[in-house]
Enzyme design. Sequence first.
Site, mmCIF file in Angstrom:
data_model
loop_
_atom_site.group_PDB
_atom_site.id
_atom_site.type_symbol
_atom_site.label_atom_id
_atom_site.label_comp_id
_atom_site.label_asym_id
_atom_site.label_seq_id
_atom_site.Cartn_x
_atom_site.Cartn_y
_atom_site.Cartn_z
ATOM 1 N N VAL A 166 -14.259 -27.757 -16.577
ATOM 2 C CA VAL A 166 -14.010 -28.303 -17.910
ATOM 3 C C VAL A 166 -12.964 -27.448 -18.605
ATOM 4 C CG1 VAL A 166 -15.026 -28.939 -20.122
ATOM 5 C CG2 VAL A 166 -16.355 -29.188 -18.013
ATOM 6 N N THR B 284 -17.032 -23.916 -16.225
ATOM 7 C CA THR B 284 -16.112 -23.799 -17.356
ATOM 8 C C THR B 284 -14.771 -23.314 -16.828
ATOM 9 O OG1 THR B 284 -16.529 -21.453 -17.798
ATOM 10 C CG2 THR B 284 -18.016 -23.051 -18.833
ATOM 11 N N ASP B 285 -13.712 -23.544 -17.586
ATOM 12 C CA ASP B 285 -12.478 -22.821 -17.308
ATOM 13 C C ASP B 285 -12.717 -21.374 -17.749
ATOM 14 O OD1 ASP B 285 -9.874 -22.273 -16.564
ATOM 15 O OD2 ASP B 285 -8.994 -23.933 -17.690
ATOM 16 N N ALA B 286 -11.814 -20.499 -17.420
ATOM 17 C CA ALA B 286 -12.027 -19.070 -17.705
ATOM 18 C C ALA B 286 -12.344 -18.864 -19.179
ATOM 19 C CB ALA B 286 -10.804 -18.266 -17.304
#
Length: 983
Positions: A267, A306-308
């Site tokens: 995401v 999640t993205d970073a």
Amino acid sequence: MKTILIFILTALNIYPGAEKAAPSINHYTHQEKHYYPPFMHADDQWADSILQQMSVEEKIGQLFMVAAYSNQSEENYKSLEYEIKQYHLGGLIFFQGNPAKQIELTNRYQNVAKYPLMIGIDAEWGLGMRLDSTISYPRQLLLGAIQDDELIYEMGREIGRQHKRMGIHVNFAPVVDVNNNPNNPVINDRSFGENRENVSKKGIAYMNGLQKENIMACAKHFPGHGDTDVDSHKDLPVILHDRQRLDSIELYPFRELTNNGVSSMMVAHLNIPALDSTLNSPSTVSRKIVTGLLKEELGFNGLIFTDALQMKGITKNLAVGESSVKAFLAGNDVLLFPDNVKAAVNQMKTAYSKGLYSEADLNKSVKKILMAKQWVGIQQFDSLQVDRVVADLNTEEAKRIQTKLIEAAITVVRDSGNTIPIMALENKRIASITIGAKSATPFTKMLDNYENVDHFYLGKNEEWSQFEKTLKVLERYDYVLANTLDMSRYASKQYGISTNTEKFLGQLSKKDNAILTVFGSPYSLIKFPGWKELIVAYEASDEAQDLAAQVIFGGRKATGKLPISAGEYKFGEGKYTVEPIRLKYGNIRELGYSSSDFAKLDSIIEATLSIKATPGCQVLVAKNGQVIYERSFGRHTYDKNGVSVKNSDLYDIASITKIVASTALVMKLVEDGKLDIDKTLGEYIDLPEGCNKKDLIIKEMLAHQSGLWPWIPFYLETLDDKKSVDPEVYQKSKSEDFPIIVCNDLYCSFVYQDSIWSQIHNSELRPQKGYKYSDLGFYYMMLVIEKLYQRPIEDLVQELLYDPMGMNKTTYLPLEAGFKLREIVPTETEKIFRGRTIHGYVHDPGAAMMGGIGGHAGIFSNANDLAKFMQMLLNGGVYGGRKYLDSTTIKTFTSAPYEDSRRGIGFDKPDPDGRWGSACASASLASFGHTGFTGTMAFADPENDLIFVFLSNRIHPTADNKKLITESSRTQMHQAIYDIFEK
């Protein structure tokens, strides 16, 4: 009871395990039905057993995937080791480093973890994106041009294989954002392009390749990062499209990959008011987006990453650690790369203690994580082997896939004049102009394999006066091959195209037969309007430059189509060029073999040089119309500081002249109805009264069956008692009476030509006909050819053969043709007759006394040009889209017509008994070619579609050196090639 229920549901085809994760027939076809992520099919007993023994703290730890590096200090490694043990981390995402060190650290970290770590890596274009000494595959925008999605699947499988070797379980790829904003600073060429169907199909192919190897694919960046002009690493992008638009474009690929069983999703940090109107809220922490849209509407039930969490797109508006809690509450399973592990874990514990989520909520995510770990095979970790890891990753097959992808993407965007590939080469002046380089490039070097090209180079920031001057020079060329290097990916940097470059190419586009090749982003085409002949290669790698040059000359076909639109050039544009019409240049791995398979050939060549059988050589092998081996060895002479042999150097090919000049022209005369080889010599040329050669059958002469003696040492009668040249026959300078050049500073009397012909005419015939190799018949054939064509043989071969075929290194009289001595390999250092090293002039004394031009000798060439000629014969007389000879004629001349001889008509062939000749035992009896006294050999095998060319100057410094022959070096090399393909 459960087993019975599953059986019934499976039979009814409504139990998710009843369908496979990836289609079994076609690896990339769109699926109508919904496929569950493959790890969801696994037996959940192991996951349940581990879950039951975990504490809440351990479960919280499993949610985190933390950054790891293999190029840091020991202090860094110990710190991460502590976090793994202290916080019970679920996984690591590796970034920059070295493959061997990463494996060492993976073993170390796995051994201290209570539960197996899930290892991930952001390797969209392969391990080379993160690790040194590893392969980088093309970026996805190049892949978007490929029309055969099976190639994308192959790449996915190969990347998956490499990941398994490294102990990696998740690849954060493919990117399935639809990049419909050319100004996108972060997705850009990481996307497959602007078309939702193309993005989806290629995303599915990549996904299936990875998952076939039990590597989790991760579709990103949900719900779609393509139409942004802000980098979420640096700020929070805002997408203002309405829901209808998002459904039709951005969400489409994610829905398709969900329906095809993608294992995981990432995401993005995006603010999308149409999906969640919360002010400054990143999609990562939006329950409406993660749970409501992704899980419930799209039906995705795989792992959600999640993205970073250290990116500015999320940290800008959320405190340290807060983002992890909100992301988990939104519905994410794995919290990737938190900005502060301790703070994030503590915040998660606090949120649990406050009742913001329950242990049941934890269990849902952790069980999915554990089931995924089981599917990738890490329930029981076995240490990874460090030894040979670089070799294991960089296999020939891995490199083959890389080359095929680049080749399949090359796009001929426009070809309004049907100029590509260039067909007719004769009488054409061709120039290349490279902008962004100062010297030879892989592109310009490859062009030289096909034709003489004049190369010009300009820095992209040159003054306009330099560009203007170059434009004027280019006006006198028939073809101009322009290309751009040193480009940028970014619109904000004008794609690396300077104002002067843009202006220059704009003016050049108006010239007929000007072809522009862009080695960079297809978005840059907006800078190049109006081009009628335009190629995009997408990147400036050596392979891309090499292959694009081959497309221009028809060595390779182009099948790519534009994956985006740029100005007047629209998505889907691209012309399929014709099947290859000339030799292609590659390497043996393209045929499924390894370069190590040539080790035996290399060793034979090196041994040949070590015993001083020749100072140096050129060796070329072509298989199935492709040059797969072309190398030069040694030096021009035995001088350790002498000139090294280059592939472009010219050798005196001696008797190979018989097939590439005389016999080829005879074949054309036969086809034109001007010559009947079953007739006698006297029917075509005037011979002296009483000459015993009048009744010789031409076919017998060409096959060495006519009774002629092998040769006549004409030069001996021109020497005085001291073995020096007779001044009545030779002088040191050219004059009206001494016009015939024999070598440097030695000219022969024109009167002596009559003496040579008198000796030939008056020579005796052998008592009986039968096979006996002779040069004399080819002296006569030159007379026949020149009389029937009414033109000199040296002009005929250039006009009818060499120039149109692009044999630009093949000629009689190379110094007169403009070649420099440093480009020509010397032959014998004669003690008798010429008394010097023969360099740039024909070695054969008879041909020398005829002015360097003979029907039996006199041609200079290199291995590449001879391969073109031999390929033309293998092609049934066609090369470069032009027909030179009829296939039936070739078959007639290359067959052996006499029982007592292996010889064809003009051609040499393998000996059926294996006792004579230079061809090896494995060469088919359909093979044909010739050898030369100077140490040369060119053979073609139509049954195996194989060409072998060996050029040397074994007679330097003396023709007494027969080691090349006595050691059967050429034959051994020939056999070594067959051994490769007979495995």
